[in-house]
Structure formats: structure tokens, C-alpha cells
Design a protein around this motif. Structure first.
Motif, PDB file in Angstrom:
ATOM      1  N   ASN A  89       0.822  -1.217   0.000  1.00 55.22           N
ATOM      2  CA  ASN A  89       0.000   0.000   0.000  1.00 55.22           C
ATOM      3  C   ASN A  89       0.856   1.267   0.000  1.00 55.22           C
ATOM      4  OD1 ASN A  89      -2.514  -1.131  -0.227  1.00 55.22           O
ATOM      5  ND2 ASN A  89      -2.987  -1.049   1.969  1.00 55.22           N
ATOM      6  N   ASN A  90       1.913   1.229  -0.816  1.00 54.02           N
ATOM      7  CA  ASN A  90       2.809   2.380  -1.007  1.00 54.02           C
ATOM      8  C   ASN A  90       3.581   2.778   0.244  1.00 54.02           C
ATOM      9  OD1 ASN A  90       2.143   2.806  -3.794  1.00 54.02           O
ATOM     10  ND2 ASN A  90       0.193   3.706  -3.112  1.00 54.02           N
ATOM     11  N   LEU A  91       3.644   1.871   1.212  1.00 48.54           N
ATOM     12  CA  LEU A  91       4.457   2.110   2.401  1.00 48.54           C
ATOM     13  C   LEU A  91       5.517   1.022   2.523  1.00 48.54           C
ATOM     14  CD1 LEU A  91       1.776   3.125   5.073  1.00 48.54           C
ATOM     15  CD2 LEU A  91       3.497   4.619   4.026  1.00 48.54           C
ATOM     16  N   ASP A  92       6.648   1.395   3.124  1.00 46.95           N
ATOM     17  CA  ASP A  92       7.740   0.445   3.330  1.00 46.95           C
ATOM     18  C   ASP A  92       7.684  -0.097   4.753  1.00 46.95           C
ATOM     19  OD1 ASP A  92       9.025   0.666   0.766  1.00 46.95           O
ATOM     20  OD2 ASP A  92       9.658   2.684   1.373  1.00 46.95           O
ATOM     21  N   TYR A  93       7.876  -1.406   4.843  1.00 48.33           N
ATOM     22  CA  TYR A  93       7.823  -2.074   6.141  1.00 48.33           C
ATOM     23  C   TYR A  93       9.071  -2.928   6.350  1.00 48.33           C
ATOM     24  CZ  TYR A  93       2.848  -0.874   6.181  1.00 48.33           C
ATOM     25  OH  TYR A  93       1.656  -0.202   6.160  1.00 48.33           O
ATOM     26  N   TYR A  94       9.346  -3.169   7.610  1.00 49.31           N
ATOM     27  CA  TYR A  94      10.455  -4.049   7.977  1.00 49.31           C
ATOM     28  C   TYR A  94       9.984  -4.940   9.123  1.00 49.31           C
ATOM     29  CZ  TYR A  94      14.924  -5.556  10.006  1.00 49.31           C
ATOM     30  OH  TYR A  94      15.962  -6.316  10.511  1.00 49.31           O
ATOM     31  N   ASP A  98       9.205 -11.198  15.495  1.00 50.97           N
ATOM     32  CA  ASP A  98       7.788 -10.843  15.663  1.00 50.97           C
ATOM     33  C   ASP A  98       7.557  -9.342  15.721  1.00 50.97           C
ATOM     34  OD1 ASP A  98       6.909 -13.496  15.699  1.00 50.97           O
ATOM     35  OD2 ASP A  98       7.391 -13.696  17.823  1.00 50.97           O
ATOM     36  N   LYS A  99       8.569  -8.551  15.455  1.00 51.41           N
ATOM     37  CA  LYS A  99       8.434  -7.098  15.538  1.00 51.41           C
ATOM     38  C   LYS A  99       8.266  -6.515  14.138  1.00 51.41           C
ATOM     39  CE  LYS A  99      10.818  -6.360  19.923  1.00 51.41           C
ATOM     40  NZ  LYS A  99      11.872  -5.595  20.644  1.00 51.41           N
ATOM     41  N   LEU A 100       7.261  -5.648  13.999  1.00 48.45           N
ATOM     42  CA  LEU A 100       6.932  -5.052  12.705  1.00 48.45           C
ATOM     43  C   LEU A 100       7.117  -3.541  12.784  1.00 48.45           C
ATOM     44  CD1 LEU A 100       5.714  -5.459   9.833  1.00 48.45           C
ATOM     45  CD2 LEU A 100       3.461  -5.142  10.886  1.00 48.45           C
ATOM     46  N   TYR A 101       7.759  -2.975  11.759  1.00 44.55           N
ATOM     47  CA  TYR A 101       8.032  -1.543  11.723  1.00 44.55           C
ATOM     48  C   TYR A 101       7.545  -0.972  10.391  1.00 44.55           C
ATOM     49  CZ  TYR A 101      11.424  -3.015  15.291  1.00 44.55           C
ATOM     50  OH  TYR A 101      12.029  -3.577  16.381  1.00 44.55           O
ATOM     51  N   VAL A 102       7.068   0.267  10.431  1.00 41.52           N
ATOM     52  CA  VAL A 102       6.795   1.016   9.218  1.00 41.52           C
ATOM     53  C   VAL A 102       7.904   2.061   9.082  1.00 41.52           C
ATOM     54  CG1 VAL A 102       5.285   2.709  10.379  1.00 41.52           C
ATOM     55  CG2 VAL A 102       5.087   2.337   7.904  1.00 41.52           C
ATOM     56  N   ILE A 103       8.372   2.258   7.857  1.00 42.47           N
ATOM     57  CA  ILE A 103       9.463   3.207   7.612  1.00 42.47           C
ATOM     58  C   ILE A 103       8.891   4.428   6.901  1.00 42.47           C
ATOM     59  CG2 ILE A 103      11.692   3.556   6.482  1.00 42.47           C
ATOM     60  CD1 ILE A 103      12.109   0.518   6.689  1.00 42.47           C
ATOM     61  N   GLU A 104       8.912   5.565   7.578  1.00 48.86           N
ATOM     62  CA  GLU A 104       8.384   6.806   7.023  1.00 48.86           C
ATOM     63  C   GLU A 104       9.319   7.954   7.362  1.00 48.86           C
ATOM     64  OE1 GLU A 104       3.708   6.952   7.008  1.00 48.86           O
ATOM     65  OE2 GLU A 104       4.387   6.329   9.008  1.00 48.86           O
ATOM     66  N   ASN A 105       9.556   8.811   6.363  1.00 48.38           N
ATOM     67  CA  ASN A 105      10.389   9.990   6.552  1.00 48.38           C
ATOM     68  C   ASN A 105      11.743   9.654   7.180  1.00 48.38           C
ATOM     69  OD1 ASN A 105       8.230  11.661   5.622  1.00 48.38           O
ATOM     70  ND2 ASN A 105       7.316  11.577   7.690  1.00 48.38           N
ATOM     71  N   GLY A 106      12.296   8.551   6.744  1.00 50.32           N
ATOM     72  CA  GLY A 106      13.614   8.160   7.237  1.00 50.32           C
ATOM     73  C   GLY A 106      13.609   7.622   8.649  1.00 50.32           C
TER      74      GLY A 106
END
Length: 220
Positions: A89-94, A98-106
Motif C-alpha cells: 500500500n505504497n508504504l515500506d515495512y520491515y 515478531d516485531k513489525l516496523y513502518v518506515i516513514e520519513n527516514g
């Protein structure tokens, strides 16, 4: 010693000599024939195949395309040793363990979950799906690649992938998913057709590439 002495004495006797020599020849030929038969018999010792194709998959790149009645949802990413980077959905994730992160604005910010389970169509899960499916047909090509078709009961499919479903309202025990798998050394391309369950065009296309060829994943 007594046996050898008896042979020596027998050889001195012309009447016994020919019989003794005949006996020696008979023993010799029996020995030779037995040796030949033994050497020509197949060796039934099981070869150690421990170094054979375990083909354990620890890294790959992937594309998941979910066609929901011509509405396409696409996920692209890279997996390596329980680390996962992907775009959805046009967002970067890592994801790591079991830990989930969204990457926004560095910045990398931990979140609880998203509305898509990135683990559902992992290589190991799809391999497990195939192992639990009913074989239907296989085509082998000149380059040794294969296309195999399977069927799996929808109920089993949802159970293995732990996906929410309407099996409480629908009799899933009589509905099958059609699964087409293309492979060479590894699974490369999978199409899971779920039209029989949804009663409209719904399929999942999965492409794996660079299998076991990813060296490292780096992110913020």
C-alpha cells in the motif's frame, strides 16, 4: 596338518592321486564361481544422502499479487533469515522475528500489525501447502523445469495458513482450491485459484526469485 599329510601321502598313491587332483580342481572352481557371483551381486548398502537436496530456503525475493475480482493488491519484498523488508500500500515495512516496523520519513517506527499477513505466503508456508495437497498432473519440460497442478480442500488451505474464512457459513469440506506450481530447482511461480470458494475471480499469484542468493538485508 593331518589333512595336508593325508593329501601328500595320497598323491604318492597312483590310485588315489587322480581322485585327489580332481577334488582340488573342484574346490578351486567352486571358490572362483562363488567369488564371481559375490562380486557381481548389487550392493544394497543405502547411500548416505544427508548431503543431498535438502534445499533449505533461507532467503529470496518475492512478489505477491492478490486478484480480488480484478482489484489487484501487490506486495514486493525480500526475505533473509527471519528478516523481511516489503512494500505494501505504497508504504515500506520491515519485520524481524515478531516485531513489525513502518518506515516513514527516514524513521523506523514499531507498529502492532497491518491488514495483510506478510507471513501467509512465505516460501515455507507455500511448500507446506503443496505437501498437503492432492497431486493432479505434472508436465516436465526439456530444461528440467516442471509445472504441477494440485487440489486442496479450502478448509485445509485456510487451516494451514491460519486465514479468516466463512467456513462456519459455507460447507468448505466440498470446495477445493486449484494450485498451479512452476519449479526448477526451487518453487518459482505459484497460482492459487480460489474462485470456487468466493464465486468470483479470486486468485493469488506468487513469484519467488534469487532463492538463497540474498546476502544481507540492511535498513534504517
Amino acid at each position: 596338518m593331518h589333512f595336508l599329510r593325508s593329501i601328500k601321502e595320497g598323491l604318492k598313491n597312483p590310485k588315489k592321486r587322480s581322485l585327489i587332483i580332481l577334488g582340488i580342481y573342484a574346490i578351486f572352481f567352486i571358490f572362483v564361481i562363488t567369488a564371481i557371483r559375490t562380486s557381481s551381486e548389487p550392493n544394497y548398502i543405502r547411500e548416505d544422502n544427508s548431503s543431498d537436496k535438502e534445499n533449505k530456503v533461507t532467503s529470496y525475493e518475492y512478489i505477491y499479487k492478490i486478484n480480488d475480482n480484478n482489484n489487484i493488491l501487490e506486495v514486493t519484498g525480500t526475505y533473509k533469515d527471519n528478516k523481511n523488508t516489503f512494500k505494501y500500500n505504497n508504504l515500506d515495512y520491515y519485520k524481524e522475528e515478531d516485531k513489525l516496523y513502518v518506515i516513514e520519513n527516514g524513521m523506523k517506527n514499531e507498529i502492532q500489525e497491518i491488514d495483510f499477513n506478510i507471513d501467509s505466503y512465505s516460501y515455507n508456508n507455500i511448500e507446506n501447502i503443496i505437501k498437503n495437497s492432492e497431486f493432479i498432473e505434472k508436465t516436465t519440460y526439456k530444461d528440467k523445469s516442471e509445472k504441477t497442478i494440485y487440489n486442496m480442500l479450502i478448509q485445509k488451505y485456510f487451516e494451514l495458513l491460519n486465514i479468516e474464512n466463512n467456513c462456519g457459513l459455507v460447507d468448505c469440506s466440498v470446495i477445493s482450491a486449484n494450485i498451479t506450481v512452476e519449479s526448477l530447482d526451487y518453487i518459482n511461480h505459484v497460482i492459487i485459484d480460489l474462485k470456487s470458494y468466493y464465486n468470483y475471480d479470486y486468485n493469488i499469484e506468487i513469484i519467488y526469485s534469487n532463492i538463497n542468493n540474498v546476502d544481507e538485508i540492511n535498513t534504517i
